[in-house]
Design an enzyme around this catalytic site. Sequence first.
Site, PDB file in Angstrom:
ATOM      1  N   LEU A   1      24.961 -24.728  44.089  1.00 35.54           N
ATOM      2  CA  LEU A   1      24.456 -25.182  45.388  1.00 35.54           C
ATOM      3  C   LEU A   1      24.937 -26.612  45.626  1.00 35.54           C
ATOM      4  O   LEU A   1      24.892 -27.458  44.732  1.00 35.54           O
ATOM      5  CB  LEU A   1      22.930 -25.109  45.402  1.00 35.54           C
ATOM      6  CG  LEU A   1      22.383 -23.680  45.294  1.00 35.54           C
ATOM      7  CD1 LEU A   1      20.912 -23.683  44.907  1.00 35.54           C
ATOM      8  CD2 LEU A   1      22.606 -22.908  46.589  1.00 35.54           C
TER       9      LEU A   1
ATOM     10  N   ASN B   1      14.776 -24.519  38.447  1.00 37.55           N
ATOM     11  CA  ASN B   1      15.720 -23.627  37.760  1.00 37.55           C
ATOM     12  C   ASN B   1      15.228 -23.427  36.339  1.00 37.55           C
ATOM     13  O   ASN B   1      14.520 -24.276  35.786  1.00 37.55           O
ATOM     14  CB  ASN B   1      17.122 -24.247  37.736  1.00 37.55           C
ATOM     15  CG  ASN B   1      18.144 -23.319  37.064  1.00 37.55           C
ATOM     16  OD1 ASN B   1      18.149 -22.114  37.308  1.00 37.55           O
ATOM     17  ND2 ASN B   1      18.990 -23.867  36.197  1.00 37.55           N
TER      18      ASN B   1
ATOM     19  N   HIS C   1      16.708 -22.481  32.435  1.00 35.85           N
ATOM     20  CA  HIS C   1      17.958 -22.480  31.668  1.00 35.85           C
ATOM     21  C   HIS C   1      17.629 -22.129  30.208  1.00 35.85           C
ATOM     22  O   HIS C   1      16.663 -22.656  29.653  1.00 35.85           O
ATOM     23  CB  HIS C   1      18.614 -23.860  31.752  1.00 35.85           C
ATOM     24  CG  HIS C   1      19.932 -23.932  31.045  1.00 35.85           C
ATOM     25  ND1 HIS C   1      21.095 -23.434  31.598  1.00 35.85           N
ATOM     26  CD2 HIS C   1      20.265 -24.424  29.831  1.00 35.85           C
ATOM     27  CE1 HIS C   1      22.092 -23.629  30.749  1.00 35.85           C
ATOM     28  NE2 HIS C   1      21.619 -24.228  29.667  1.00 35.85           N
TER      29      HIS C   1
ATOM     30  N   ASP D   1      23.662 -32.216  40.119  1.00 31.68           N
ATOM     31  CA  ASP D   1      24.343 -32.062  38.831  1.00 31.68           C
ATOM     32  C   ASP D   1      23.852 -30.787  38.159  1.00 31.68           C
ATOM     33  O   ASP D   1      22.648 -30.537  38.103  1.00 31.68           O
ATOM     34  CB  ASP D   1      24.067 -33.267  37.931  1.00 31.68           C
ATOM     35  CG  ASP D   1      24.692 -34.534  38.490  1.00 31.68           C
ATOM     36  OD1 ASP D   1      25.787 -34.431  39.101  1.00 31.68           O
ATOM     37  OD2 ASP D   1      24.091 -35.607  38.337  1.00 31.68           O
TER      38      ASP D   1
ATOM     39  N   GLU E   1      10.972 -17.643  28.316  1.00 31.81           N
ATOM     40  CA  GLU E   1      11.231 -17.950  29.734  1.00 31.81           C
ATOM     41  C   GLU E   1      10.169 -17.298  30.602  1.00 31.81           C
ATOM     42  O   GLU E   1       9.660 -17.904  31.566  1.00 31.81           O
ATOM     43  CB  GLU E   1      12.627 -17.440  30.151  1.00 31.81           C
ATOM     44  CG  GLU E   1      13.780 -18.157  29.475  1.00 31.81           C
ATOM     45  CD  GLU E   1      15.138 -17.696  30.001  1.00 31.81           C
ATOM     46  OE1 GLU E   1      15.254 -17.431  31.205  1.00 31.81           O
ATOM     47  OE2 GLU E   1      16.083 -17.597  29.191  1.00 31.81           O
TER      48      GLU E   1
HETATM   49  C1  4DW Z   1      24.548 -22.780  37.160  1.00 27.64           C
HETATM   50  C2  4DW Z   1      25.536 -23.731  37.028  1.00 27.64           C
HETATM   51  C3  4DW Z   1      26.870 -23.437  37.349  1.00 27.64           C
HETATM   52  C4  4DW Z   1      27.212 -22.183  37.843  1.00 27.64           C
HETATM   53  C5  4DW Z   1      26.217 -21.250  37.977  1.00 27.64           C
HETATM   54  C6  4DW Z   1      24.893 -21.539  37.641  1.00 27.64           C
HETATM   55  C7  4DW Z   1      23.146 -23.115  36.706  1.00 27.64           C
HETATM   56  C8  4DW Z   1      21.990 -22.969  37.718  1.00 27.64           C
HETATM   57  C9  4DW Z   1      22.379 -23.359  39.098  1.00 27.64           C
HETATM   58  C10 4DW Z   1      22.799 -22.448  40.066  1.00 27.64           C
HETATM   59  N1  4DW Z   1      23.146 -23.127  41.196  1.00 27.64           N
HETATM   60  C11 4DW Z   1      22.961 -24.432  40.993  1.00 27.64           C
HETATM   61  C12 4DW Z   1      22.479 -24.638  39.690  1.00 27.64           C
HETATM   62  C13 4DW Z   1      22.231 -25.983  39.266  1.00 27.64           C
HETATM   63  O1  4DW Z   1      21.797 -26.274  38.146  1.00 27.64           O
HETATM   64  N2  4DW Z   1      22.481 -26.971  40.156  1.00 27.64           N
HETATM   65  C14 4DW Z   1      22.962 -26.732  41.399  1.00 27.64           C
HETATM   66  N3  4DW Z   1      23.191 -25.455  41.839  1.00 27.64           N
HETATM   67  N4  4DW Z   1      23.241 -27.728  42.228  1.00 27.64           N
HETATM   68  C15 4DW Z   1      28.667 -21.886  38.225  1.00 27.64           C
HETATM   69  O2  4DW Z   1      29.582 -22.432  37.687  1.00 27.64           O
HETATM   70  N5  4DW Z   1      28.887 -20.994  39.251  1.00 27.64           N
HETATM   71  C16 4DW Z   1      30.185 -20.623  39.758  1.00 27.64           C
HETATM   72  C17 4DW Z   1      30.317 -19.163  40.007  1.00 27.64           C
HETATM   73  C18 4DW Z   1      30.015 -18.237  39.109  1.00 27.64           C
HETATM   74  C19 4DW Z   1      29.980 -16.793  39.469  1.00 27.64           C
HETATM   75  O3  4DW Z   1      29.855 -16.447  40.682  1.00 27.64           O
HETATM   76  O4  4DW Z   1      30.024 -15.949  38.560  1.00 27.64           O
HETATM   77  C20 4DW Z   1      30.398 -21.205  41.155  1.00 27.64           C
HETATM   78  O5  4DW Z   1      31.553 -21.449  41.498  1.00 27.64           O
HETATM   79  O6  4DW Z   1      29.395 -21.368  41.886  1.00 27.64           O
HETATM   80  C1  GAR Z   2      18.086 -16.244  32.084  1.00 28.37           C
HETATM   81  O1  GAR Z   2      18.231 -16.296  30.685  1.00 28.37           O
HETATM   82  C2  GAR Z   2      18.215 -17.642  32.667  1.00 28.37           C
HETATM   83  O2  GAR Z   2      17.675 -18.634  31.843  1.00 28.37           O
HETATM   84  C3  GAR Z   2      19.712 -17.778  32.777  1.00 28.37           C
HETATM   85  O3  GAR Z   2      20.142 -16.515  33.256  1.00 28.37           O
HETATM   86  C4  GAR Z   2      19.247 -15.507  32.763  1.00 28.37           C
HETATM   87  C5  GAR Z   2      18.778 -14.681  33.925  1.00 28.37           C
HETATM   88  O4  GAR Z   2      18.069 -13.569  33.480  1.00 28.37           O
HETATM   89  N1  GAR Z   2      20.084 -18.840  33.668  1.00 28.37           N
HETATM   90  C6  GAR Z   2      21.095 -19.684  33.435  1.00 28.37           C
HETATM   91  O5  GAR Z   2      21.819 -19.588  32.477  1.00 28.37           O
HETATM   92  C7  GAR Z   2      21.232 -20.788  34.459  1.00 28.37           C
HETATM   93  N2  GAR Z   2      22.089 -21.808  33.958  1.00 28.37           N
HETATM   94  P1  GAR Z   2      17.181 -12.703  34.467  1.00 28.37           P
HETATM   95  O6  GAR Z   2      18.075 -12.285  35.623  1.00 28.37           O
HETATM   96  O7  GAR Z   2      16.753 -11.519  33.663  1.00 28.37           O
HETATM   97  O8  GAR Z   2      16.031 -13.547  34.921  1.00 28.37           O
END
Ligand code: 4DW
Ligand code: GAR
Length: 233
Positions: free
Chosen positions: A112, A126, A128, A162, A193
């Site tokens: 985002l 979120n 993690h 970030d 979680e």
């Molecule tokens: C996260 C971080 C990077 C990607 C995907 C998820 C962690 C959770 C999160 C989702 N959106 C977020 C966060 C976050 O912590 N902070 C912000 N937004 N601002 C990632 O690299 N995603 C890429 C695509 C992956 C895919 O579609 O499989 C992307 O280009 O968005």
């Molecule tokens: C969970 O383990 C969550 O912590 C992780 O994706 C899984 C989603 O599972 N998220 C990340 O890694 C974000 N950085 P779910 O669809 O069964 O809730």
Amino acid sequence: MADIEGADIERAGRDGRTPKRRVAVLISGGGSNLQALLDAAAAPDYPAEIALVVSNVAGVHGLDRAAKAGVPTVTLPHRDFDDRAAFEAAIAENLASNAIDLICLAGFMRILTADFVRAWEGRMLNIHPSLLPAFKGRDVQARALAAGVKISGCTVHLVTADLDDGPIVAQAAVPVAADDTVASLSARILAEEHRLYPRALAWLAAGALKVADGQVQLTGAVTSSERLQSPGI
Ligand code: 4DW
Ligand code: GAR
């Protein structure tokens, strides 16, 4: 607080005064964390209701979970949009039309932008699967195993621009066994979680979180020891 009437009374918590916060859960997959939030929100005295589920991936199991719970869903495949701004505008429209107060990212995999994050500052969580700030990013459990850590866990944090960053709300720890695989460690963390996320959302929804100097402070009835779960250690 002003008196509440009509629809607000339906949304009110058990005390009949405080309207429940309306939460959108953003998903990209199976939605087991979504399920934990749906289950917690079924309790009459839970301070939030899951009012919308948004997925950027069609056909995922999380959408079925929402439908089964009677929660409206919207699927917004990111590839249908010209750019991130257009994708996020569509999300924002749905959040507005559903009068959403708070957002939970639950396995939502699209980054985002800073603009979107700013609009929801302090109102978006979120989860993690590591003890942040260790092991940000992807392949988290594999990297934790490769590093030989003896304790891992999960973190709920407020979302900032970030990635996997932002003020930490709560963490739960799990032991890492010598013979753990990615699957066995992931399952142990996921179980935590499912306990942690509903609790953290309840705090946010109840107005029990405050951020000062980049750190979350808990107010009201929440004790600081509740922020740390250390099952089985
Ligand atoms: C996260 C971080 C990077 C990607 C995907 C998820 C962690 C959770 C999160 C989702 N959106 C977020 C966060 C976050 O912590 N902070 C912000 N937004 N601002 C990632 O690299 N995603 C890429 C695509 C992956 C895919 O579609 O499989 C992307 O280009 O968005
Ligand atoms: C969970 O383990 C969550 O912590 C992780 O994706 C899984 C989603 O599972 N998220 C990340 O890694 C974000 N950085 P779910 O669809 O069964 O809730």
